[in-house]
Enzyme design. Structure first.
Site, PDB file in Angstrom:
ATOM      1  N   ARG A  90      -8.285 -13.290  10.807  1.00  0.00           N
ATOM      2  CA  ARG A  90      -8.043 -12.334   9.717  1.00  0.00           C
ATOM      3  C   ARG A  90      -7.565 -11.038  10.359  1.00  0.00           C
ATOM      4  NH1 ARG A  90     -11.749  -8.703   6.622  1.00  0.00           N
ATOM      5  NH2 ARG A  90     -10.921  -8.388   4.529  1.00  0.00           N
ATOM      6  N   ASN A 167      -9.164  -5.046   1.493  1.00  0.00           N
ATOM      7  CA  ASN A 167     -10.506  -5.158   2.048  1.00  0.00           C
ATOM      8  C   ASN A 167     -11.520  -4.374   1.219  1.00  0.00           C
ATOM      9  OD1 ASN A 167     -12.331  -5.848   4.441  1.00  0.00           O
ATOM     10  ND2 ASN A 167     -12.543  -3.619   4.354  1.00  0.00           N
ATOM     11  N   GLU A 168     -12.629  -5.028   0.888  1.00  0.00           N
ATOM     12  CA  GLU A 168     -13.783  -4.386   0.237  1.00  0.00           C
ATOM     13  C   GLU A 168     -13.331  -3.327  -0.769  1.00  0.00           C
ATOM     14  OE1 GLU A 168     -16.403  -3.093   3.364  1.00  0.00           O
ATOM     15  OE2 GLU A 168     -16.581  -5.108   4.190  1.00  0.00           O
ATOM     16  N   HIS A 234     -18.526 -10.730   1.711  1.00  0.00           N
ATOM     17  CA  HIS A 234     -18.859 -10.196   3.027  1.00  0.00           C
ATOM     18  C   HIS A 234     -20.369 -10.123   3.148  1.00  0.00           C
ATOM     19  CE1 HIS A 234     -14.697  -8.066   3.584  1.00  0.00           C
ATOM     20  NE2 HIS A 234     -14.606  -9.376   3.321  1.00  0.00           N
ATOM     21  N   TYR A 236     -23.559  -8.990   5.168  1.00  0.00           N
ATOM     22  CA  TYR A 236     -24.218  -8.173   6.188  1.00  0.00           C
ATOM     23  C   TYR A 236     -25.690  -8.053   5.806  1.00  0.00           C
ATOM     24  CZ  TYR A 236     -19.562  -7.187   8.027  1.00  0.00           C
ATOM     25  OH  TYR A 236     -18.308  -7.312   8.575  1.00  0.00           O
ATOM     26  N   GLU A 263     -16.160 -11.896   5.905  1.00  0.00           N
ATOM     27  CA  GLU A 263     -16.726 -11.126   7.016  1.00  0.00           C
ATOM     28  C   GLU A 263     -18.216 -11.409   7.035  1.00  0.00           C
ATOM     29  OE1 GLU A 263     -16.267  -6.903   7.110  1.00  0.00           O
ATOM     30  OE2 GLU A 263     -14.113  -6.946   6.707  1.00  0.00           O
ATOM     31  N   TRP A 293     -16.980 -10.807  11.828  1.00  0.00           N
ATOM     32  CA  TRP A 293     -16.533  -9.462  12.186  1.00  0.00           C
ATOM     33  C   TRP A 293     -17.204  -9.084  13.498  1.00  0.00           C
ATOM     34  CZ3 TRP A 293     -13.016  -6.270   9.775  1.00  0.00           C
ATOM     35  CH2 TRP A 293     -12.897  -4.984  10.304  1.00  0.00           C
TER      36      TRP A 293
END
Length: 550
Positions: A90, A167-168, A234, A236, A263, A293
């Protein structure tokens, strides 16, 4: 790190308050819609909730994120990422709103390099990060205009690229505002004639902890006239339990809506400790893609997979992603458009020569071996530790030698090597070699410590401590010691575990910071309370030995 995550307190509260909700009563309509649009598919496309290649073969992304727009000179990284087993990269791009715009010529070159290295290329505009909360962010509409400006470069590459619009693209402020501009951006690209698979990121800085993308996925998917749309979550610190991870992914799979982890991180930080083991295991079980990531170059190196873009200096995070259970080397399969999989290259390389050990210390050893041969070409070598009938991958090398670090003193090990080609075919195992490490453990000798305050407020601050190995052997199992001068007290730490008695502080490492390779460094971050004065510590020890400062 060039990405922002939501405040920890908000996350903790809302993760507790918000239940896991469904995708809505019309979720089961997705497969029929996708199937009715199948005739429009070209190249990589979606069918029945799955990402397929143009020939109909299932394609499961296994790869990493690479910050090209900030490091345009690091183009060798694509070859290095491929050599470690990835089938996808990516690529971070900019539309010029916040960072230097990537030109059509540059994007064409990146696509060509992806193809030359037999990688599927996910292209994303990073300038949209945190829109609605981050004042400098670009809108999805502006990102869509950028892609339209690249149409001449991207048309005809549908077999090789996926367009990740932005992105985001929404922060934590009114995340429900994500749905309409996401739908509009998709339709704008389709009206411009794009047939590519389009990827859309979730709001809440990509983590969707308020389930906006999850609740609206059906309507957004139905708005795509081609059905070639995939959702990207994503993961996290919001995803720190197995239940949260599997519930979220299974909601999409059950509804037969396409999803991947676009991610994710593993090392704990100031916001929490992501459960990367479940993320990777669940993705493998559900046959979903993941893109970790990130390769290198983060402002905070906690999520760097390599040190200074060097594939021979994998960090603990890099080792986990590439060589750990359910990792890239174990699960990645090259796209069949490059000849991988059925009908392509099926001939495995010959076995490498018996490895020879040299430069053995208490915590490391160097292995070298004679090269394997292959009908197409050897891409990389996987080094494994052999214990009875069990093998554990400990390193990957693109050459015929590797440094094995993080070993225990006065301990016997057995190692062997496999060769691997670009299509993922693996050789028979080489003969084994026995290695016994020297007596004595890791030492603080040969170290340098840097200390800095990265944020300050009325009664507290955030600090960062970098520990660099300036010696000739890897450091493992270290203990850092220092003293505060003005009564500061640590309240939270990531990268290590603190113990404080008065002014004196000792820190033991987290799993991912426990080994410091020669020439490498690890970083420990923390928050602390303070008074009116906040002097930096003036002396540090590592495992009892004094370190240089600065």
């Amino acid at each position: 790190m060039r990405r922002t995550r939501p405040p920890a307190i908000l996350l903790a509260l809302l993760a507790c308050l918000l239940g896991i909700v469904g995708l809505g009563p019309t979720a089961q309509a997705a497969p029929q819609a996708a199937e009715s649009r199948a005739a429009l598919a070209t190249g990589l496309h979606i069918s029945d909730g799955r990402l397929l290649e143009g020939n109909g073969n299932d394609f499961i992304m296994r790869g990493v994120n690479h910050a090209h727009t900030w490091y345009p000179g690091e183009t060798q990284s694509l070859a290095d990422i491929k050599a470690l087993g990835a089938n996808t990269v990516r690529v971070v791009l900019s539309n010029g709103h916040r960072w230097t715009k990537n030109s059509p010529e540059d994007v064409a070159a990146i696509v060509a390099q992806c193809k030359a290295n037999r990688l599927i290329c996910v292209l994303e505009v990073h300038d949209t990060t945190g829109y609605g909360e981050e004042s400098a962010a670009a809108s999805l509409d502006q990102a869509a205009d950028y892609w339209i400006g690249l149409k001449s470069v991207l048309t005809g590459e549908e077999n090789y690229i996926v367009i990740n619009i932005g992105n985001e693209p929404w922060g934590n402020t009114n995340p429900a505002g994500w749905t309409a501009p996401t739908t509009a951006a998709i339709q704008k690209l389709r009206s411009a004639g794009f047939q590519h698979t389009i990827m859309v990121d979730a709001p809440n800085w990509g983590q969707d902890w308020q389930n906006v993308m999850r609740d609206n996925a059906q309507s957004v998917y139905q708005a795509d006239t081609t059905g070639n749309l995939i959702f990207s979550i994503h993961m996290y610190s919001v995803y720190d339990t197995a239940q949260e991870i599997t519930d979220y992914l299974n909601a999409f799979v059950s509804a037969r809506l396409p999803i991947l982890i676009g991610e994710f991180g593993g090392p704990p930080d100031q916001y929490g400790d992501p459960d990367e083991n479940t993320m990777m295991a669940a993705a493998q079980q559900l046959k979903l893609g993941y893109l970790a990531w990130s390769w290198s170059g983060n402002t905070d190196p906690i999520l760097d997979m390599t040190t200074d873009f060097d594939p021979n200096k994998l960090t603990d995070w890099g080792k986990r992603v590439f060589n750990g259970p359910n990792g890239i080397a174990e699960t990645s399969r090259e796209a069949t458009v490059y000849g991988g999989g059925s009908g392509g290259d099926t001939q495995a390389p010959t076995a490498p020569g018996t490895p020879i050990a040299s430069a053995v210390t208490a915590t490391s050893a160097t292995l070298s071996w004679s090269a394997a041969t292959d009908n197409v070409g050897v891409a990389a070598y996987d080094i494994v530790r052999v214990s009875g009938g069990t093998e554990t991958r400990v390193a990957t090398s693109t050459g015929t030698s590797a440094s094995i670090t993080g070993l225990t003193a006065a301990t016997s090990y057995t190692f062997a090597v496999y060769a691997r080609d670009a299509a993922g075919n693996r050789s028979a195992r080489s003969a084994t070699v026995g290695v016994t490490t020297e007596a004595g453990g890791g030492s603080g000798a040969g170290c340098s410590v840097g200390y800095r305050v990265v944020g300050d407020w009325d009664s507290g601050f955030q600090g960062e401590i970098s520990i660099r190995n300036t010696g000739s052997a890897a450091i493992s199992g270290w203990t850092l010691g220092f003293s505060f001068a003005n009564g500061q007290t640590i309240t939270n730490m990531w990268g290590g575990t603190p113990q404080q008695s008065g002014a004196a502080v000792t820190v033991t490492p987290a799993a991912y910071t426990s080994t410091i390779p020669v020439g490498g460094s690890v970083t420990v971050g923390f928050t602390a309370n303070r008074g009116s004065t906040n002097s930096a510590p003036t002396a540090f020890t590592l495992s009892g030995s004094s370190c240089a400062t600065g």
